[in-house]
Design a protein around this motif. Structure first.
Motif, PDB file in Angstrom:
ATOM      1  N   ALA A 145       6.643 -32.637 -49.981  1.00 55.52           N
ATOM      2  CA  ALA A 145       5.539 -32.476 -49.019  1.00 55.52           C
ATOM      3  C   ALA A 145       5.369 -33.742 -48.189  1.00 55.52           C
ATOM      4  O   ALA A 145       5.194 -33.680 -46.963  1.00 55.52           O
ATOM      5  CB  ALA A 145       4.242 -32.152 -49.761  1.00 55.52           C
ATOM      6  N   LEU A 146       5.450 -34.887 -48.830  1.00 52.10           N
ATOM      7  CA  LEU A 146       5.300 -36.155 -48.107  1.00 52.10           C
ATOM      8  C   LEU A 146       6.458 -36.399 -47.149  1.00 52.10           C
ATOM      9  O   LEU A 146       6.260 -36.912 -46.047  1.00 52.10           O
ATOM     10  CB  LEU A 146       5.177 -37.311 -49.106  1.00 52.10           C
ATOM     11  CG  LEU A 146       3.840 -37.389 -49.855  1.00 52.10           C
ATOM     12  CD1 LEU A 146       3.902 -38.436 -50.962  1.00 52.10           C
ATOM     13  CD2 LEU A 146       2.709 -37.717 -48.888  1.00 52.10           C
ATOM     14  N   VAL A 147       7.668 -36.004 -47.565  1.00 50.11           N
ATOM     15  CA  VAL A 147       8.823 -36.163 -46.676  1.00 50.11           C
ATOM     16  C   VAL A 147       8.611 -35.365 -45.397  1.00 50.11           C
ATOM     17  O   VAL A 147       8.793 -35.871 -44.281  1.00 50.11           O
ATOM     18  CB  VAL A 147      10.122 -35.705 -47.385  1.00 50.11           C
ATOM     19  CG1 VAL A 147      11.276 -35.645 -46.390  1.00 50.11           C
ATOM     20  CG2 VAL A 147      10.471 -36.660 -48.520  1.00 50.11           C
ATOM     21  N   TRP A 148       8.202 -34.116 -45.542  1.00 50.48           N
ATOM     22  CA  TRP A 148       7.980 -33.265 -44.374  1.00 50.48           C
ATOM     23  C   TRP A 148       6.831 -33.782 -43.508  1.00 50.48           C
ATOM     24  O   TRP A 148       6.929 -33.817 -42.279  1.00 50.48           O
ATOM     25  CB  TRP A 148       7.695 -31.825 -44.814  1.00 50.48           C
ATOM     26  CG  TRP A 148       8.860 -31.107 -45.413  1.00 50.48           C
ATOM     27  CD1 TRP A 148       8.993 -30.670 -46.686  1.00 50.48           C
ATOM     28  CD2 TRP A 148      10.069 -30.719 -44.742  1.00 50.48           C
ATOM     29  NE1 TRP A 148      10.210 -30.052 -46.890  1.00 50.48           N
ATOM     30  CE2 TRP A 148      10.887 -30.060 -45.692  1.00 50.48           C
ATOM     31  CE3 TRP A 148      10.548 -30.864 -43.441  1.00 50.48           C
ATOM     32  CZ2 TRP A 148      12.143 -29.551 -45.376  1.00 50.48           C
ATOM     33  CZ3 TRP A 148      11.801 -30.352 -43.118  1.00 50.48           C
ATOM     34  CH2 TRP A 148      12.578 -29.704 -44.081  1.00 50.48           C
ATOM     35  N   LEU A 149       5.742 -34.172 -44.147  1.00 52.64           N
ATOM     36  CA  LEU A 149       4.578 -34.618 -43.381  1.00 52.64           C
ATOM     37  C   LEU A 149       4.843 -35.932 -42.659  1.00 52.64           C
ATOM     38  O   LEU A 149       4.324 -36.157 -41.556  1.00 52.64           O
ATOM     39  CB  LEU A 149       3.366 -34.755 -44.307  1.00 52.64           C
ATOM     40  CG  LEU A 149       2.816 -33.418 -44.819  1.00 52.64           C
ATOM     41  CD1 LEU A 149       1.809 -33.637 -45.935  1.00 52.64           C
ATOM     42  CD2 LEU A 149       2.182 -32.620 -43.683  1.00 52.64           C
ATOM     43  N   ASN A 150       5.653 -36.778 -43.255  1.00 56.45           N
ATOM     44  CA  ASN A 150       6.013 -38.018 -42.567  1.00 56.45           C
ATOM     45  C   ASN A 150       6.833 -37.727 -41.299  1.00 56.45           C
ATOM     46  O   ASN A 150       6.786 -38.490 -40.330  1.00 56.45           O
ATOM     47  CB  ASN A 150       6.791 -38.945 -43.500  1.00 56.45           C
ATOM     48  CG  ASN A 150       5.881 -39.611 -44.527  1.00 56.45           C
ATOM     49  OD1 ASN A 150       4.693 -39.796 -44.271  1.00 56.45           O
ATOM     50  ND2 ASN A 150       6.417 -39.962 -45.675  1.00 56.45           N
ATOM     51  N   THR A 152       6.208 -35.228 -39.324  1.00 58.37           N
ATOM     52  CA  THR A 152       5.247 -34.854 -38.272  1.00 58.37           C
ATOM     53  C   THR A 152       4.783 -36.092 -37.518  1.00 58.37           C
ATOM     54  O   THR A 152       4.511 -36.033 -36.314  1.00 58.37           O
ATOM     55  CB  THR A 152       4.014 -34.123 -38.836  1.00 58.37           C
ATOM     56  OG1 THR A 152       3.203 -35.016 -39.608  1.00 58.37           O
ATOM     57  CG2 THR A 152       4.413 -32.933 -39.692  1.00 58.37           C
ATOM     58  N   LYS A 153       4.706 -37.214 -38.212  1.00 58.18           N
ATOM     59  CA  LYS A 153       4.243 -38.462 -37.575  1.00 58.18           C
ATOM     60  C   LYS A 153       5.313 -39.032 -36.646  1.00 58.18           C
ATOM     61  O   LYS A 153       4.986 -39.703 -35.676  1.00 58.18           O
ATOM     62  CB  LYS A 153       3.853 -39.477 -38.650  1.00 58.18           C
ATOM     63  CG  LYS A 153       2.670 -39.020 -39.508  1.00 58.18           C
ATOM     64  CD  LYS A 153       2.227 -40.076 -40.491  1.00 58.18           C
ATOM     65  CE  LYS A 153       3.184 -40.249 -41.615  1.00 58.18           C
ATOM     66  NZ  LYS A 153       2.758 -41.254 -42.589  1.00 58.18           N
ATOM     67  N   VAL A 154       6.578 -38.767 -36.964  1.00 57.77           N
ATOM     68  CA  VAL A 154       7.662 -39.197 -36.074  1.00 57.77           C
ATOM     69  C   VAL A 154       7.619 -38.376 -34.786  1.00 57.77           C
ATOM     70  O   VAL A 154       7.779 -38.904 -33.692  1.00 57.77           O
ATOM     71  CB  VAL A 154       9.037 -39.040 -36.773  1.00 57.77           C
ATOM     72  CG1 VAL A 154      10.164 -39.413 -35.819  1.00 57.77           C
ATOM     73  CG2 VAL A 154       9.102 -39.907 -38.028  1.00 57.77           C
ATOM     74  N   VAL A 155       7.382 -37.080 -34.929  1.00 59.67           N
ATOM     75  CA  VAL A 155       7.354 -36.191 -33.770  1.00 59.67           C
ATOM     76  C   VAL A 155       6.132 -36.450 -32.905  1.00 59.67           C
ATOM     77  O   VAL A 155       6.222 -36.518 -31.671  1.00 59.67           O
ATOM     78  CB  VAL A 155       7.381 -34.708 -34.222  1.00 59.67           C
ATOM     79  CG1 VAL A 155       7.264 -33.781 -33.012  1.00 59.67           C
ATOM     80  CG2 VAL A 155       8.662 -34.414 -34.990  1.00 59.67           C
ATOM     81  N   THR A 161      -3.368 -35.075 -37.807  1.00 61.95           N
ATOM     82  CA  THR A 161      -3.231 -34.092 -38.892  1.00 61.95           C
ATOM     83  C   THR A 161      -2.245 -34.533 -39.966  1.00 61.95           C
ATOM     84  O   THR A 161      -2.549 -34.470 -41.165  1.00 61.95           O
ATOM     85  CB  THR A 161      -2.790 -32.728 -38.322  1.00 61.95           C
ATOM     86  OG1 THR A 161      -3.638 -32.372 -37.235  1.00 61.95           O
ATOM     87  CG2 THR A 161      -2.856 -31.650 -39.392  1.00 61.95           C
ATOM     88  N   GLY A 162      -1.066 -34.965 -39.547  1.00 62.99           N
ATOM     89  CA  GLY A 162      -0.050 -35.376 -40.508  1.00 62.99           C
ATOM     90  C   GLY A 162      -0.516 -36.541 -41.371  1.00 62.99           C
ATOM     91  O   GLY A 162      -0.244 -36.578 -42.573  1.00 62.99           O
ATOM     92  N   GLY A 167      -1.986 -38.691 -46.366  1.00 63.11           N
ATOM     93  CA  GLY A 167      -2.853 -39.589 -47.129  1.00 63.11           C
ATOM     94  C   GLY A 167      -3.423 -38.909 -48.358  1.00 63.11           C
ATOM     95  O   GLY A 167      -3.422 -39.464 -49.465  1.00 63.11           O
ATOM     96  N   SER A 168      -3.901 -37.679 -48.174  1.00 65.39           N
ATOM     97  CA  SER A 168      -4.490 -36.931 -49.280  1.00 65.39           C
ATOM     98  C   SER A 168      -3.470 -36.628 -50.374  1.00 65.39           C
ATOM     99  O   SER A 168      -3.739 -36.792 -51.569  1.00 65.39           O
ATOM    100  CB  SER A 168      -5.097 -35.630 -48.741  1.00 65.39           C
ATOM    101  OG  SER A 168      -5.597 -34.837 -49.786  1.00 65.39           O
ATOM    102  N   ILE A 169      -2.285 -36.210 -49.972  1.00 63.76           N
ATOM    103  CA  ILE A 169      -1.246 -35.862 -50.951  1.00 63.76           C
ATOM    104  C   ILE A 169      -0.717 -37.110 -51.653  1.00 63.76           C
ATOM    105  O   ILE A 169      -0.496 -37.109 -52.871  1.00 63.76           O
ATOM    106  CB  ILE A 169      -0.104 -35.091 -50.268  1.00 63.76           C
ATOM    107  CG1 ILE A 169      -0.619 -33.724 -49.800  1.00 63.76           C
ATOM    108  CG2 ILE A 169       1.081 -34.919 -51.208  1.00 63.76           C
ATOM    109  CD1 ILE A 169       0.355 -32.952 -48.933  1.00 63.76           C
ATOM    110  N   ALA A 170      -0.539 -38.191 -50.899  1.00 61.93           N
ATOM    111  CA  ALA A 170      -0.082 -39.444 -51.518  1.00 61.93           C
ATOM    112  C   ALA A 170      -1.096 -39.939 -52.541  1.00 61.93           C
ATOM    113  O   ALA A 170      -0.732 -40.437 -53.612  1.00 61.93           O
ATOM    114  CB  ALA A 170       0.150 -40.503 -50.441  1.00 61.93           C
TER     115      ALA A 170
END
Length: 396
Positions: A145-150, A152-155, A161-162, A167-170
């Motif tokens: 989940a963190l890999v995917w959400l990180n 979103t921050k690159v895009v 949102t990302g 932050g919550s998942i970490a």
């Protein structure tokens, strides 16, 4: 003779360079659509180096699409063709924007011949990574989940949102450094201020990193953003006491009150500090002062009502534990007088709490008890009826 051979070789090399074919960027895009990403990458990489095509914004637009496809593909054949395809994709999109001429946006033809704009494709890419992150989290796979959400921050590095999800998942995964990185980015870089973000940072810095100074800094930032929030005021007091700075904090509040005696919030904060220090009478006085300055100050009225009521409850508990000897019976009588006094002092504050928030369940329940103790049965019945009219209390 040797000179003649050297000249011949040079001529051949020159011919080879001049004969280099111009890469067909439209062919690269066609191959991408066909799923032939290896061939598409080969052509578009060449185009990014070729003199005429490397200055064409469309080259870089297609390169962005091809490398984005390399990052999202599930085909293992193409997974390792680039070390960081998403980074390359976003750099390519940026280069395309820099080379763009005119106001028209890059696009490709989508289903039905409708145009798909670059901005829509980038947004779709962001949504893809976000959905994958949410799916992984729902499957209890926090690492993925963190890999995917990180991604979103690159895009979309400006979209909050990302960062919020990551932050919550970490934090849930006990990856505290990563959680803090996301929350700091939110409040410092993206100007996004939420109570959850601040509370998470306060917890990480104070409880995990044991950095009281940093925790205090975050608390005070939070207080500026949320001046009416009771929890941040309490956190500041608790942190200062933990740091051995309770007197410093108290002196600061007293000085602030001297400058702004009509600031009810300052009196209230002093009450919190006195209460944390165990100075109950001083806390009462500060809360009372807050209600005198602002008669509608709910938190102050509530806190002083609780203090008086809790004192009465403690006495009731002590009284109920007495024996049946003459001395115990006499003492119980004396204690009952004191209990009545405490309840009467609490009563107007609870009534004020209910006036300010007519559906405050704790106030209704407490008032029902006090009215019964004071033999004000009509009022007790009225409060009981109001309690029964409230929605069912949710289990939590």
């Amino acid at each position: 003779m040797k000179r003649l051979i050297a000249l011949s070789v040079a001529c051949l090399l020159a011919f080879a360079v001049s004969a280099q074919k111009k890469p067909k960027i439209n062919q690269a895009e066609k191959l991408r659509l066909e799923g032939k990403l290896g061939e598409a990458k080969e052509i578009i990489d060449a185009a990014a180096e070729f003199e005429k095509t490397k200055i064409d914004g469309k080259t870089w637009y297609y390169r962005g699409l091809i490398y984005a496809a390399l990052d999202t593909t599930s085909n293992p054949t193409y997974k390792n063709l680039a070390s960081d395809p998403l980074k390359t994709a976003m750099e390519s999109f940026k280069k395309a924007d820099e080379l763009q001429k005119g106001s028209s946006e890059y696009y490709i033809s989508g289903p039905g011949g409708l145009p798909q704009l670059k901005s829509q494709q980038v947004q779709g890419l962001w949504g893809y990574y976000l959905n994958k992150g949410v799916e992984a989290f729902q499957a209890d796979n926090k690492e993925d989940a963190l890999v995917w959400l990180n991604k979103t921050k690159v895009v979309s590095p400006k979209d909050t949102t990302g960062y919020i999800y990551a932050g919550s998942i970490a934090l849930a995964a006990e990856k505290y450094d990563e959680a803090a990185e996301n929350y700091y980015a939110l409040i410092n870089d993206l100007d996004f201020h939420s109570k959850d973000a601040y509370n998470s940072l306060i917890y990480i810095e104070g409880s995990i990193n044991k950095d009281n100074e940093k925790s205090l800094e975050i608390i005070r930032q939070a207080k500026v953003k949320f001046p009416e929030n009771l929890d941040f005021a309490k956190s500041e007091v608790a942190t200062l006491i933990r740091m051995g700075k309770s007197e410093e904090a108290k002196d600061g509040l007293v000085a602030a009150i001297a400058k702004e005696p009509s600031n009810a919030a300052l009196h209230f904060q002093l009450g919190i500090m006195e209460e944390e220090l165990g100075n109950i009478e001083e806390a009462k006085a500060a809360y009372v002062k807050a209600t005198e300055v602002d008669p509608d100050y709910f938190n102050a009225a509530f806190n002083i009502a609780v203090l008086y009521y809790n004192e009465a409850v403690n006495l009731i508990t002590e009284k109920n534990n007495l024996g049946i000897s003459k001395a115990d019976i006499a003492k119980a009588k004396e204690m009952q007088t004191e209990i009545d006094t405490k309840l009467k002092k609490a009563l107007p504050f609870w009534e004020k709490v209910l006036e300010l928030q007519p559906e405050e369940r704790t106030a209704l329940e407490t008032l029902q008890y006090i009215y019964l103790q004071e033999k004000e049965y009509d009022k007790a019945e009225e409060v009981k009826a109001r309690l029964e009219a409230l929605p069912e209390k949710e289990e939590g």
